[in-house]
Design a protein around this motif. Structure first.
Motif, PDB file in Angstrom:
ATOM      1  N   ARG A   1       7.096   2.538   5.404  1.00 16.22           N
ATOM      2  CA  ARG A   1       7.580   1.401   4.620  1.00 16.22           C
ATOM      3  C   ARG A   1       7.349   1.660   3.136  1.00 16.22           C
ATOM      4  O   ARG A   1       6.467   2.429   2.753  1.00 16.22           O
ATOM      5  CB  ARG A   1       6.898   0.116   5.070  1.00 16.22           C
TER       6      ARG A   1
ATOM      7  N   ILE B   1      10.711   7.719   3.501  1.00 19.31           N
ATOM      8  CA  ILE B   1      11.445   6.582   4.056  1.00 19.31           C
ATOM      9  C   ILE B   1      12.604   7.109   4.887  1.00 19.31           C
ATOM     10  O   ILE B   1      13.417   7.924   4.410  1.00 19.31           O
ATOM     11  CB  ILE B   1      11.965   5.669   2.927  1.00 19.31           C
TER      12      ILE B   1
ATOM     13  N   HIS C   1      13.981  -3.359   4.420  1.00 21.16           N
ATOM     14  CA  HIS C   1      14.355  -1.967   4.702  1.00 21.16           C
ATOM     15  C   HIS C   1      15.676  -1.871   5.449  1.00 21.16           C
ATOM     16  O   HIS C   1      16.559  -1.123   5.079  1.00 21.16           O
ATOM     17  CB  HIS C   1      13.221  -1.321   5.525  1.00 21.16           C
TER      18      HIS C   1
ATOM     19  N   GLY D   1       7.178   6.530   1.057  1.00 21.26           N
ATOM     20  CA  GLY D   1       6.475   5.310   1.455  1.00 21.26           C
ATOM     21  C   GLY D   1       5.162   5.655   2.110  1.00 21.26           C
ATOM     22  O   GLY D   1       4.591   6.722   1.895  1.00 21.26           O
TER      23      GLY D   1
END
Length: 1476
Positions: free
Chosen positions: A218, A314, A257, A279
């Motif tokens: 994330r 990510i 996301h 992330g």
């Protein structure tokens, strides 16, 4: 009433809807008829009591284009459902299933519009095609129970001291189907104990750090510090004492996301660059006790805190473009195999998957099309066509020896001619039937046998005739007896043709010869004595004799008397009967042979005859006649012979005066007409030359003009040009690439002849392809690396408390695509053209205070040459680093690196075998497309052979052969020995005739001088002496030498005193030996040359009658014996010339008889033929049509050879054939096609690649022709190019980072290796990844990581998946009704602590379809008895032991066959069976 009901009306189906236009105005009709109840048709009147059905109705007429608007749509078949009754039986099913049960399955069928898929009436689609079936019979197999394997051995005890557990497992072989029994438990567990007690005071439990799976990656948020929770330990009972450290976060991150990716997919289909985002992700950590309960983290971590966070990329899912349009269907025509075609569509990748994002879906789709294909045109048919035959050639039939000796220009007889075969597409349109088809690739006609390309032919030889002997000269006749005039005529003699060759060159020699003569007469009076002389007054003295007078022609045939011009002779002739005292003279003998065949200035022919005195006269009468010898002139014609001599027929020329029987074009041009041939005919004087024509008989003059067929004018015919060969479909690499060309050709079918239009000069054309685009040049542009990204401080602080911001992180960089000039380009262009994608992410580290500090790496040292290595170094920096024990660990912190130096030296070594010796190709570009003139292919001489070269670098890896050689081969000159033909000697001299008398054979021979070698022409069939013969008939004269007797002298009687000189006396004659020549001019030779036993007597007793005695005429010839048998006899007679003066002197016997004794007084005759000669050809022919002969003899029963006329006199009919045609087979050498082009290599790389070319036999060798070579296929090695291969390693063991157990990963690596083609045999050496291609693109197509689980001590867990079972089919009585089988695998449950079994997962299994399945049966197996026990187990037909749970019930079914009923397999296990 009952009778009327026996009939009913019936009708057939409605016919096709017809009408002038498409639409609702169509009409359908059907036929109505009356039928009897028993099925036969009857008269309409019998059905008048019934209403007649409608025979016509309106309908909607559809047209062909309507078919594109509608089609059938069918659903999938529903599952097979049991039917309540058996077919044709009205009883319910049996309750127990034996093999399978009958069922039915249905589907729905609709007629739909193709535009919007809405349903319409089924009748519309029925106009175009039959409605698909909506139901079909099926079989529902009996219930199939689960089948499991035998148990494994027991595992070891879980504890080494005290009480523990051990287990064994089995796996699923076949899953339950059709309601069969479920699978039994796959695991068995039992307690175990060690004899060793656990030491006192040892801790009862073990503690393990257990981690969960990493969370999704994330993005960090600016509110992370506020939203992040605290790390807590939960000791509540609801959590089953699970002590979990977790990070509480809001779900809004995930929502953000996903929305971000959705928008990206919707709007950025073709990005200009790719950027990555970094992330973080977290995971749960807990401490577990060996009994499965949770404990404080500190018991597991000690002083070291667990890793609960890490940086990550990510994820980005793979993105693709829209689908391209469907490609055209591969099936474009209707063929006989009914297989569907397919079509393709594709899409390209616009975003590669990153960070575990979704992998790309299929980038290509394939679907069936034109499945039925009723509307498609018929597929083109390809057939062989041929050109006209070429000219007849004899030279190829000659051996090398004969070619040097033969006069090529005079060769004739049998030969061969060739033609070209080519493949064409058969036009489908009937009106193009006669249209010339363009040639296509010969491979399209491979399914058919090509027509013959070689055939026998013949070149006419000079005429050959077999003639009879000349006949005797005939009488002097007028030139034309129908129109006689003048006083000059001709005497003729003839001969006939016994056999004449079929050749057209020349004619037979003249058959008639003439001699001019005077006073010709076509008809003459013929006088024959009709009776005896009858005295006029007394019994003796003058009288008359009647004679028959007839008019005959030159052949001796009677004609009317008016034909004879002169008056006929008298019918009575004066004669005289001798009186008793008269002199009696015998009859004249036959005329002797003429002394000359013709009259010359110095000699003339003469012949004589004689007569003898039989009785002397009495006193007072003349003593003897004055003439007892007569001479006359014979063959008085001059020795000048004339005959007509005809020249050979001239060429056929046009004669407009003759009627045409050929064809003519519309413009009146004559194409084929009747012409004339002319020859010159002159009168020739024998042995002199031409003379005036009046010297020869004009009525026998040969014709000088005859009709003939003019050769037709033939224009050259060529096929249309073939299609242009295809140009490359791909772009050309670079601007300086060689321009590609394409070509086409045409073939001459018929050569021009007799003044027709000549063939065109151009048969082969070549042109450059239209400008192909040069491959575009794109390259990747990499952006600057970002700074090292770490997990945000807020996240780190929330999970582990305050700490230093350092450690491992990630660096990223963007990638964009630019064109050749640096302009920005679409990323998809670089994916296609720019090569491997550069890496966008790399690990980095932000140093911590306690980290080991090292200097930067030094430069590599200098290389000492190929095979050496170079070194670079670094060292520890800082005092702390040099003191720490960890920093001094060289495995963790190496201070020196070594790498092999690059090397440009390569080793070239030969590899594999030499190719066959390959001769240079003599064909010229385009020549194979022209007129085909086959030749005897040269199979010897200097050629080249090839051997592949292996180019190897210093690491002993195969590299491109271009680094060692230009061609990739070692090439050396080789020689193929030329064939040596069989050689025979020249003909020997002719042998003497095999018969010394009569017909025989004379022979000559050739003998073997040299045998054939290396595929030369073989020898003809030789005898045991290695010779070959030729035989001809011959004739040896039997009567070449004979005795010739002169007339007898006067009978000499010794008289006493004046007694009359009569009574018995002696007469003599001269006998001489002569050589007969056949023309009457005999010569005297030595007596020894004649047979002495056959010498006639030189003297004999004679009798001269006295006056008044009876005088008899000489004996006449003996009559013929009816048969040669002593019971039969033959007679001869004589008559009285002068009766006796008184009755007291009777005349002697007038008839004499003697027995017919074979070979003495009686002979038989028969024909005998000689053996056949060998087949005789013209002097300049070597094979083809010829003739053979034999001779005819007349053989007397005592073996003496007589003249043939003797057999004819006895009425024997000659049925023997003395000449007949024969054929000498031609020595045709093998004729081969041209070599095909070299095919592409069978393997694009490695050592097993070969290039192949082939040729086929157009004509097998015949007789002594050169045989076909064995080598019809040639191979040569391909250049030895390295094979590069991506290799996936095996999955690594499950590893858990930073913990002892829990959720982990198993990984596998992708490496590039090089091998020699047979990669499973040759070693695979790792090489640079770029040699295999784009490693990143290859990785995203593979699954490189798999989640896995490492159980902690005490966990109840599943085993790894078992291997897939063998493929098994559902079978009925050993036969399967399906093609796809199933295979299964399973995971069993392992219990480590009985206290945790309530939390155990369930055992699992799964199936997958497979190919190549087998039917299995099951059978009980038993071991031997021991102490009244034996082992009983169940075994599958492939030898696998199977087990189950309810085997006791099955043991009752054990019988002598040891077979097991289907469906009971799940109840079986190993069982010890006791006998009591």
């Amino acid at each position: 009433m009952l009778l009327l009901l026996k009939e009913r009306l019936c009708c057939n189906e409605w016919g096709q809807c017809t009408g002038e236009e498409c639409g609702s105005g169509g009409v359908q009709t059907r036929t109505i008829w009356c039928i009897h109840m028993e099925g036969w048709t009857t008269h309409h009147s019998h059905c008048q009591h019934m209403e007649k059905p409608e025979s016509q109705r309106q309908c909607f007429k559809v047209c062909d284009w309507h078919q594109d608007l509608f089609e059938w749509e069918v659903s999938e078949w529903e599952s097979c459902v049991l039917v309540p009754f058996f077919s044709n039986e009205l009883k319910l099913r049996a309750t127990e299933c034996i093999t399978a049960q009958h069922g039915i399955q249905r589907r729905k069928v609709y007629c739909v519009r193709t535009s919007n898929r809405t349903t319409v009436s089924s009748r519309i689609c029925e106009f175009f095609s039959q409605k698909p079936p909506v139901e079909q019979a099926c079989l529902v197999p009996c219930p199939q129970d689960c089948v499991v394997s035998d148990f494994t051995s027991w595992s070891g005890c879980s504890k080494t001291c005290g009480a523990g557990l051990q287990h064994r497992t089995r796996h699923v072989l076949a899953t339950p189907m059709y309601g069969g029994a479920i699978c039994p438990n796959l695991t068995e567990t039992r307690t175990c104990s060690s004899h060793v007690d656990c030491p006192a005071g040892e801790d009862e439990y073990q503690y393990s750090l257990k981690v969960g799976a990493w969370s999704e990656c994330r993005m960090p948020h600016h509110k992370d510090a506020l939203l992040s929770g605290r790390t807590t330990v939960d000791f509540s009972t609801m959590s089953n004492e699970n002590n979990t450290a977790m990070l509480h976060t809001l779900a809004s991150h995930q929502h953000f996301h996903h929305n971000h990716h959705h928008l990206a997919h919707a709007h950025i289909k073709y990005p200009a660059s790719w950027e990555l985002e970094v992330g973080y992700q977290t995971r749960h950590v807990r401490c577990t006790r060996s009994d499965g309960k949770n404990a404080m983290l500190s018991l597991c971590t000690k002083d070291k805190s667990p890793l609960t966070f890490q940086t990550c990329v990510i994820p980005k899912d793979c993105q693709t473009s829209d689908w391209s349009s469907w490609s055209p269907c591969s099936k474009t025509c209707r063929s006989t195999d009914l297989s569907p075609g397919y079509r393709l569509r594709s899409r390209i990748m616009t975003q590669i998957p990153v960070g575990g994002g979704k992998r790309c879906p299929a980038l290509e789709e394939k679907e069936a099309c034109n499945i039925i294909g009723d509307l498609l045109p018929n597929c083109p048919r390809y057939v062989w066509r041929t050109t006209d035959w070429g000219e007849c050639r004899i030279l190829p039939l000659l051996s090398q020896q004969n070619r040097r000796l033969a006069n090529i220009s005079l060769l004739c007889g049998g030969g061969i001619q060739t033609r070209k075969t080519y493949c064409v597409q058969v036009p489908d349109v009937s009106d193009q039937k006669d249209k010339l088809s363009r040639p296509v690739n010969a491979g399209l006609c491979d399914g058919e046998e090509p027509p013959l390309a070689v055939q026998h032919c013949s070149i006419p030889c000079q005429h050959y005739c077999l003639l009879t002997e000349w006949s005797p000269w005939g009488a002097c006749l007028y030139d034309s007896c129908e129109e006689p005039h003048g006083k000059k005529g001709f005497r003729q003699r003839r001969r006939e043709v016994l056999w004449e060759s079929s050749g057209t060159l020349g004619t037979c020699p003249h058959l008639t010869e003439f001699i001019p003569c005077d006073d010709p007469a076509c008809y003459l009076w013929q006088v024959q004595q009709g009776g005896r002389c009858i005295p006029t007054k007394n019994s003796c003295g003058p009288g008359t004799a009647i004679q028959n007078v007839t008019c005959v022609n030159a052949k001796g045939e009677d004609v009317p008397d008016a034909y004879c011009v002169e008056g006929p002779p008298l019918a009575e002739e004066a004669c005289e009967v001798p009186c008793s005292a008269d002199c009696v003279v015998g009859p004249w003998s036959s005329w002797s042979t003429c002394s000359h065949s013709c009259a010359s200035k110095t000699a003339e022919g003469r012949q004589s005859r004689t007569r003898t005195v039989l009785a002397i006269p009495g006193k007072g009468n003349p003593k003897f006649p004055l003439i007892s010898l007569q001479w006359r002139v014979c063959n008085d014609h001059p020795c000048v012979v004339f005959h007509w001599e005809a020249s050979a027929w001239g060429p056929c020329i046009e004669d407009t005066s003759m009627a045409l029987n050929g064809t003519s074009l519309q413009n009146g041009t004559v194409t084929c007409a009747v012409g004339v041939q002319i020859r010159k005919v002159i009168c020739v004087k024998m042995n002199a030359g031409p003379v005036v024509n009046k010297r020869c008989s004009d009525s026998s003059r040969p014709e000088t003009v005859r009709p003939c067929l003019l050769p037709c004018k033939r224009d050259c015919i060529v096929t249309p040009f073939s299609e242009w060969t295809s140009c490359p479909s791909t772009c050309l690499p670079g601007k300086n690439a060689t321009a590609a060309t394409q070509s086409r050709y045409r073939t001459i079918i018929q050569r021009a002849a007799n003044g027709g239009q000549e063939c065109p000069d151009t048969l082969y054309e070549e042109r450059e392809c239209e400008s192909l685009r040069v491959c575009p040049v794109y390259r990747w542009r990499t952006h600057k690396w970002s700074s090292c990204s770490l997990v945000p401080e807020s996240v780190r602080r929330g999970l582990s408390g305050p700490g230093e911001t350092c450690g491992k992180g990630l660096e990223t960089r963007g990638v964009s695509c630019v064109g050749q000039s640096g302009e920005s380009a679409n990323m998809t262009e670089c994916l296609q053209w720019a090569g491997p994608l550069p890496p966008q992410i790399r690990e980095c580290r932000v140093a911590c205070k306690d980290d080991c500090t090292l200097t930067a790496w030094s430069k590599f040292s200098e290389c000492a040459g190929c095979g050496s290595s170079r070194i670079r170094k670094r060292s520890l920096a800082g005092k702390n680093s040099k003191k720490k024990e960890t920093c001094l660990n060289k495995e963790l912190y190496p201070l020196e690196e070594t790498e092999t130096c690059p090397c440009d030296e390569f080793l070239s070594q030969p590899y594999g075998n030499w190719s066959a010796c390959i001769l240079p190709d003599p064909s010229v570009l385009g020549s194979s497309q022209g007129w085909m003139s086959h030749r005897e292919v040269k199979e010897c001489g200097q050629g080249l052979r090839y051997r592949a070269v292996a180019c190897i670098n210093q690491q002993e890896n195969l590299v491109s052969p271009a680094l060692c050689t230009e061609s990739g081969y070692i090439v050396e000159v080789c020689h193929i020995p030329c064939p040596i033909d069989c050689k025979l000697s020249d003909w020997s001299a002719w042998s003497p005739c095999s018969a010394s008398c009569g017909s025989g054979l004379k022979i000559r021979s050739k003998w073997l001088r040299e045998k054939a070698f290396n595929g030369g022409r073989p020898c003809p069939k030789l005898d045991l002496k290695n010779q070959v013969y030729e035989a001809l008939p011959c004739y040896s004269e039997c009567s070449q030498y004979e005795w010739r007797a002169e007339p007898w002298s006067i009978c000499t009687i010794n008289t006493v005193d004046d007694l009359p000189a009569c009574g018995e006396g002696v007469q003599s004659r001269k006998i001489r030996s002569v050589r007969t020549t056949g023309n009457g001019e005999d010569s005297t030779v030595e007596d020894s040359l004649c047979d002495q036993e056959e010498m006639p007597p030189r003297a004999q007793v004679c009798y001269l009658a006295c006056p008044n005695d009876c005088v008899m005429a000489p004996w006449g010839p003996w009559s013929n014996c009816p048969q040669c048998d002593q019971d039969t006899s033959r007679n001869r007679s004589r008559h009285i010339l002068r009766p006796a003066a008184s009755d007291n002197s009777p005349c002697p016997e007038m008839v004499q008889s003697e027995s017919c004794v074979l070979n003495s007084t009686c002979f038989t005759y028969q024909y005998r033929v000689s053996d056949w000669s060998t087949c005789q050809l013209s002097e300049n022919a070597i094979c083809g049509q010829g003739s053979r002969f034999r001779l005819l003899d007349c053989i007397r029963s005592d073996g003496k050879v007589m003249e043939v006329q003797k057999c004819e006199q006895f009425g024997l009919i000659n049925k023997w054939i003395l000449s007949e045609s024969c054929v000498v087979n031609c020595p045709v050498s093998c004729v081969l096609s041209e070599w095909s082009p070299w095919a592409e290599c069978t393997h694009s790389c490695g050592s097993r690649g070969q290039s192949v070319r082939s040729r086929r036999i157009l004509q097998d060798a015949q007789e002594e022709g050169r045989p076909c070579p064995n080598q019809l296929i040639q191979t040569k090695p391909c250049p030895l190019r390295p094979c590069y291969l991506w290799v996936l390693s095996d999955w690594s063991p499950c590893t858990v980072a930073g913990a002892a157990c829990g959720e982990g990963l198993r990984r596998r690596n992708l490496s590039c290796v090089v091998h020699w083609g047979n990669w499973h045999e040759s070693p695979r050496q790792p090489v640079k990844e770029e040699l295999c291609g784009d490693v990143l693109r290859q990785r995203i197509q593979q699954e490189m990581e798999q989640p896995c689980f490492v159980p902690c001590p005490g966990d109840c867990h599943l085993t790894e998946w078992s291997s897939w079972s063998s493929c098994q089919l559902t079978c009925l009585e050993g036969r399967s009704f399906e093609t796809t089988g199933r295979q299964a695998r399973s995971r069993a449950v392992i219990i480590q602590d009985m206290e945790n079994q309530d939390s155990c997962p369930h055992q699992v299994f799964e199936t997958q379809p497979c190919k190549g399945g087998k039917c299995h049966s099951y059978q009980w197996r038993t071991g031997g008895w021991s102490n009244n026990e034996r082992t009983v187990w169940c075994q599958r037909s492939d030898g696998v032991n199977v087990t189950g749970e309810q085997s006791l019930r099955l043991l009752a079914t054990l019988d002598g066959s040891n077979r097991i009923a289907p469906g009971k397999i799940a109840d079986i296990f190993l069982y010890k069976y006791k006998s009591y």
